[in-house]
Design a protein around this motif. Structure first.
Motif, PDB file in Angstrom:
ATOM      1  N   LYS A 135       0.907  -1.216  -0.120  1.00 21.42           N
ATOM      2  CA  LYS A 135      -0.016  -0.013   0.096  1.00 21.42           C
ATOM      3  C   LYS A 135       0.883   1.230   0.176  1.00 21.42           C
ATOM      4  N   MET A 136       1.928   1.305   0.856  1.00 21.95           N
ATOM      5  CA  MET A 136       2.819   2.329   0.898  1.00 21.95           C
ATOM      6  C   MET A 136       4.150   2.039   0.425  1.00 21.95           C
ATOM      7  N   ASN A 137       4.490   2.479  -0.426  1.00 20.16           N
ATOM      8  CA  ASN A 137       5.939   1.747  -1.099  1.00 20.16           C
ATOM      9  C   ASN A 137       6.621   2.679  -1.787  1.00 20.16           C
ATOM     10  N   PRO A 138       8.014   2.758  -1.438  1.00 18.40           N
ATOM     11  CA  PRO A 138       8.585   1.975  -0.181  1.00 18.40           C
ATOM     12  C   PRO A 138       8.189   2.632   1.087  1.00 18.40           C
ATOM     13  N   PHE A 139       8.342   2.016   2.032  1.00 20.42           N
ATOM     14  CA  PHE A 139       8.118   2.464   3.483  1.00 20.42           C
ATOM     15  C   PHE A 139       9.475   2.688   4.229  1.00 20.42           C
ATOM     16  N   PHE A 140       9.813   3.893   4.633  1.00 17.89           N
ATOM     17  CA  PHE A 140      10.972   4.379   4.983  1.00 17.89           C
ATOM     18  C   PHE A 140      10.990   4.690   6.620  1.00 17.89           C
ATOM     19  N   VAL A 141      11.716   4.025   7.374  1.00 17.60           N
ATOM     20  CA  VAL A 141      11.881   4.599   8.564  1.00 17.60           C
ATOM     21  C   VAL A 141      13.244   4.902   8.960  1.00 17.60           C
ATOM     22  N   ASN A 196      16.441 -15.071  -5.355  1.00 21.19           N
ATOM     23  CA  ASN A 196      16.129 -14.942  -4.131  1.00 21.19           C
ATOM     24  C   ASN A 196      15.304 -13.534  -3.624  1.00 21.19           C
ATOM     25  N   PHE A 197      16.109 -12.533  -4.136  1.00 23.79           N
ATOM     26  CA  PHE A 197      15.971 -11.112  -3.655  1.00 23.79           C
ATOM     27  C   PHE A 197      14.789 -10.402  -4.484  1.00 23.79           C
ATOM     28  N   ARG A 198      14.317 -11.080  -5.787  1.00 19.62           N
ATOM     29  CA  ARG A 198      13.464 -10.517  -6.645  1.00 19.62           C
ATOM     30  C   ARG A 198      12.234 -11.436  -6.801  1.00 19.62           C
ATOM     31  N   GLU A 199      12.508 -12.711  -7.023  1.00 15.63           N
ATOM     32  CA  GLU A 199      11.145 -13.549  -7.568  1.00 15.63           C
ATOM     33  C   GLU A 199      10.567 -14.236  -6.414  1.00 15.63           C
ATOM     34  N   LYS A 200      11.436 -14.495  -5.125  1.00  9.66           N
ATOM     35  CA  LYS A 200      10.891 -15.556  -4.207  1.00  9.66           C
ATOM     36  C   LYS A 200      10.053 -14.805  -3.217  1.00  9.66           C
ATOM     37  N   ILE A 201      10.198 -13.356  -3.144  1.00  6.32           N
ATOM     38  CA  ILE A 201       9.693 -12.669  -2.005  1.00  6.32           C
ATOM     39  C   ILE A 201       8.516 -11.875  -2.134  1.00  6.32           C
ATOM     40  N   ASP A 202       7.296 -11.313  -1.382  1.00  6.60           N
ATOM     41  CA  ASP A 202       6.382 -10.442  -1.288  1.00  6.60           C
ATOM     42  C   ASP A 202       6.917  -9.096  -0.819  1.00  6.60           C
ATOM     43  N   VAL A 203       7.517  -9.447   0.648  1.00  7.83           N
ATOM     44  CA  VAL A 203       7.936  -8.183   1.325  1.00  7.83           C
ATOM     45  C   VAL A 203       9.360  -8.196   1.603  1.00  7.83           C
ATOM     46  N   LEU A 222      21.362  -3.247  -5.350  1.00  4.97           N
ATOM     47  CA  LEU A 222      19.963  -2.690  -4.668  1.00  4.97           C
ATOM     48  C   LEU A 222      18.963  -1.895  -5.415  1.00  4.97           C
ATOM     49  N   PHE A 223      19.548  -1.003  -6.218  1.00  2.57           N
ATOM     50  CA  PHE A 223      18.656  -0.318  -7.080  1.00  2.57           C
ATOM     51  C   PHE A 223      17.841  -1.231  -8.059  1.00  2.57           C
ATOM     52  N   HIS A 224      18.341  -2.068  -8.881  1.00  8.75           N
ATOM     53  CA  HIS A 224      17.617  -3.181  -9.589  1.00  8.75           C
ATOM     54  C   HIS A 224      16.797  -3.943  -8.803  1.00  8.75           C
ATOM     55  N   THR A 225      17.420  -4.289  -7.777  1.00 11.35           N
ATOM     56  CA  THR A 225      16.471  -5.062  -6.855  1.00 11.35           C
ATOM     57  C   THR A 225      15.235  -4.449  -6.589  1.00 11.35           C
ATOM     58  N   LEU A 226      15.403  -3.316  -5.981  1.00  9.68           N
ATOM     59  CA  LEU A 226      13.846  -2.467  -5.380  1.00  9.68           C
ATOM     60  C   LEU A 226      13.176  -2.163  -6.847  1.00  9.68           C
ATOM     61  N   ASN A 227      13.779  -1.561  -7.835  1.00  8.41           N
ATOM     62  CA  ASN A 227      13.104  -1.562  -9.099  1.00  8.41           C
ATOM     63  C   ASN A 227      12.170  -2.884  -9.584  1.00  8.41           C
ATOM     64  N   HIS A 228      12.659  -3.831  -9.431  1.00 15.08           N
ATOM     65  CA  HIS A 228      12.030  -5.152  -9.983  1.00 15.08           C
ATOM     66  C   HIS A 228      10.837  -5.346  -8.997  1.00 15.08           C
ATOM     67  N   LEU A 229      11.069  -5.251  -7.664  1.00 11.20           N
ATOM     68  CA  LEU A 229      10.102  -5.222  -6.699  1.00 11.20           C
ATOM     69  C   LEU A 229       8.908  -4.460  -6.767  1.00 11.20           C
ATOM     70  N   LEU A 230       9.331  -3.122  -7.101  1.00 10.19           N
ATOM     71  CA  LEU A 230       8.361  -2.056  -7.243  1.00 10.19           C
ATOM     72  C   LEU A 230       7.437  -2.354  -8.463  1.00 10.19           C
ATOM     73  N   ASP A 231       8.043  -2.745  -9.577  1.00 12.22           N
ATOM     74  CA  ASP A 231       7.473  -3.043 -10.562  1.00 12.22           C
ATOM     75  C   ASP A 231       6.357  -4.159 -10.648  1.00 12.22           C
ATOM     76  N   HIS A 232       6.793  -5.106  -9.546  1.00  9.86           N
ATOM     77  CA  HIS A 232       5.869  -6.101  -9.264  1.00  9.86           C
ATOM     78  C   HIS A 232       4.924  -5.970  -7.956  1.00  9.86           C
ATOM     79  N   SER A 233       4.960  -4.652  -7.815  1.00 10.14           N
ATOM     80  CA  SER A 233       3.826  -4.488  -6.760  1.00 10.14           C
ATOM     81  C   SER A 233       4.434  -4.925  -5.342  1.00 10.14           C
ATOM     82  N   LYS A 234       5.384  -5.476  -5.036  1.00  7.65           N
ATOM     83  CA  LYS A 234       6.048  -6.048  -3.944  1.00  7.65           C
ATOM     84  C   LYS A 234       6.334  -4.857  -2.836  1.00  7.65           C
ATOM     85  N   GLN A 235       6.130  -5.390  -1.494  1.00 10.73           N
ATOM     86  CA  GLN A 235       6.501  -4.098  -0.631  1.00 10.73           C
ATOM     87  C   GLN A 235       8.135  -4.175  -0.194  1.00 10.73           C
ATOM     88  N   ILE A 236       8.256  -2.944  -0.382  1.00  7.82           N
ATOM     89  CA  ILE A 236       9.755  -2.615   0.499  1.00  7.82           C
ATOM     90  C   ILE A 236       9.779  -1.827   1.475  1.00  7.82           C
TER      91      ILE A 236
END
Ligand code: ADP
Ligand code: MG
Length: 447
Positions: A135-141, A196-203, A222-236
């Motif tokens: 819902k809120m992507n990415p979430f940064f604390v 591991n870091f792109r296909e196999k996870i949701d969060v 990291l940049f490419h990992t994040l992009n891939h996950l964001l493209d697939h609506s995975k939570q970061i």
């Protein structure tokens, strides 16, 4: 005739037409066994009514049909439906027990997290993301050390495993991310790493992202990992000790990714909240703190980790001698040492006056002069008290600093102590602020 039909026939013959129609519309024989007969009705009210009013008829009917007494129960459909639903749910939970990607600290849950004004935003955000990943992507604390950031990230992981077992959640520190990547490169298994870091996870949760400052190669991955996950609506979820823009030597494209979603801060607790946290931790350890004790602990800590450490120590120490001012002071000393100290290029007096004048908005030179304004007198009194209590100066040393005689130093210290004991929050805030600033200063000159 089947036993269940027979039961209905006999039962019906024992009742008036009216009561049969009124009460037995939803009645059925659900199960017949040697040892128990189960009836079913529409709801809990009918069930209660039948149990109360028709027990005799049930008993007689059973005796006639089976030739002996067999116990019976009446179930209501709603309750048994709920029960099967519940059962199905647990079956699903068990079946879908998640593949464990990360071990989460069982102690670090939302329930165990003390919420106050300083961390409310981070708490709410983390819980929100845990409830609705993506819902809120990415979430940064971000926020200072020992303020509960890692605790919140683990709470999110624990929550997801509990409530959304089919969501695959992975927690890594930035350091582990780096080590895994370096390992993968060495072993020619970067394909595997990416899977591991792109296909196999949701969060994907990455803690202490500041660790990657200046590590350009890792940042690219990291940049490419994040992009891939964001493209697939995975939570970061990302965590850092500073804001995205304060991450020096970080690729601008990464920083702008970080800022794209929700950024929340964990602030430093104010003295009131710090005291409340000390009390809460104490309660969990079966200890009751007086206001004075809670204040002592809060004043000596600039983060939650330290408060927790002191209270844990206190709980241990008080097993023998109970809690009192002495055990509190001992626990504080064990955990934070002597506390703040004045180091650095300037003389101790100069360094202290510098901070003190800042806190009260006066000039350093006014502090040991003869001028008397309400604000200056208060600054001197609190300064003297602080020098005695936390800098461990003697009365005569303090007298020299402030150009005052012995008795007026003693008097000042007493006055401030009294105000604190009475719960004067203005004085308390000033002492807390002095602690914080001096701690910061000695930290900087030490580092
Ligand atoms: P950070 O990651 O911000 O440096 P941690 O999450 O490691 O801080 O917290 C340090 C310690 O303090 C942990 O033991 C954690 O459980 C505890 N802690 C921090 N904040 C809270 C809180 N609000 N409620 C309960 N415990 C807390
Ligand atoms: Mg941490």
């Amino acid at each position: 005739m089947e036993k269940s039909e027979e039961i209905i026939k006999v039962l019906k013959s024992k009742l008036s037409k009216k009561s049969w129609e009124m009460w037995f519309g939803t009645f059925s024989v659900k199960n017949v066994s040697e040892t128990l007969i189960t009836f079913s009705v529409g709801n809990i009210f009918i069930k209660d009514w039948l149990n109360q009013k028709y027990h005799k008829q049930f008993k007689e009917t059973i005796k006639e049909v089976f030739g002996r007494d067999v116990p019976y129960v009446i179930e209501d459909e709603l309750a048994s439906e709920e029960a099967t639903k519940e059962k199905k749910k647990t079956e699903r939970l068990i079946r879908k027990r998640p593949v464990v990607y990360s071990e989460f600290n069982k102690e670090y849950t939302f329930e165990n997290f003390v919420v106050g004004p300083f961390n409310e935003e981070a708490y709410d955000g983390t819980l929100e993301v845990a409830k609705d990943p993506g819902k809120m992507n990415p979430f940064f604390v971000y926020g200072g050390v020992g303020l509960g950031k890692t605790h919140l990230l683990h709470a999110m992981g624990n929550y997801l495993i509990q409530n959304s077992p089919d969501v695959r959640v992975m927690y890594v520190t930035a350091e582990k991310f780096m080590n895994d990547l370096v390992m993968a490169i060495r072993n020619n298994s970067t394909q595997e790493f990416r899977k591991n870091f792109r296909e196999k996870i949701d969060v994907l949760i990455i803690d202490d992202i500041q660790f990657l400052m200046g590590k350009n190669g890792i940042q690219s991955e990291l940049f490419h990992t994040l992009n891939h996950l964001l493209d697939h609506s995975k939570q970061i979820v990302l965590c850092s000790d500073r804001t995205p823009t304060q991450l020096s030597e970080f690729q601008p494209r990464l920083v702008s990714r970080f800022q794209m979603g929700l950024v929340v801060k964990v602030y430093d607790p104010d003295i009131e909240t710090a005291m409340q946290i000390a009390r809460t931790f104490a309660q969990r350890n079966g200890l009751l703190l007086s206001n004075e004790m809670a204040r002592e602990i809060a004043l000596s800590s600039d983060n939650v980790r330290t408060i927790k450490g002191i209270v844990t120590k206190l709980a241990f120490k008080s097993m023998k001698s109970g809690v009192n001012a002495d055990t509190v002071a001992n626990a504080v000393r064990d955990v934070v040492g002597k506390g703040v100290s004045l180091k650095g290029p300037a003389s101790e007096k100069e360094a202290f006056f510098q901070v003190l004048s800042g806190v009260f908005d006066v000039l350093p030179a006014e502090l040991d002069a003869k001028i008397r304004t309400a604000n200056l007198s208060r600054a001197r009194q609190i300064g003297m008290y602080f020098a005695r209590k936390y800098l461990h100066k003697t009365f005569s040393e303090i007298g020299t600093w402030f150009a005052r005689d012995h008795s007026s130093v003693v008097y000042s210290c007493k006055k401030v102590e009294e105000s604190l004991r009475k719960g004067n929050s203005k004085v308390r805030e000033k002492v807390f602020l002095l602690q914080k600033l001096l701690r910061k200063q000695s930290g900087e000159s030490a580092g």
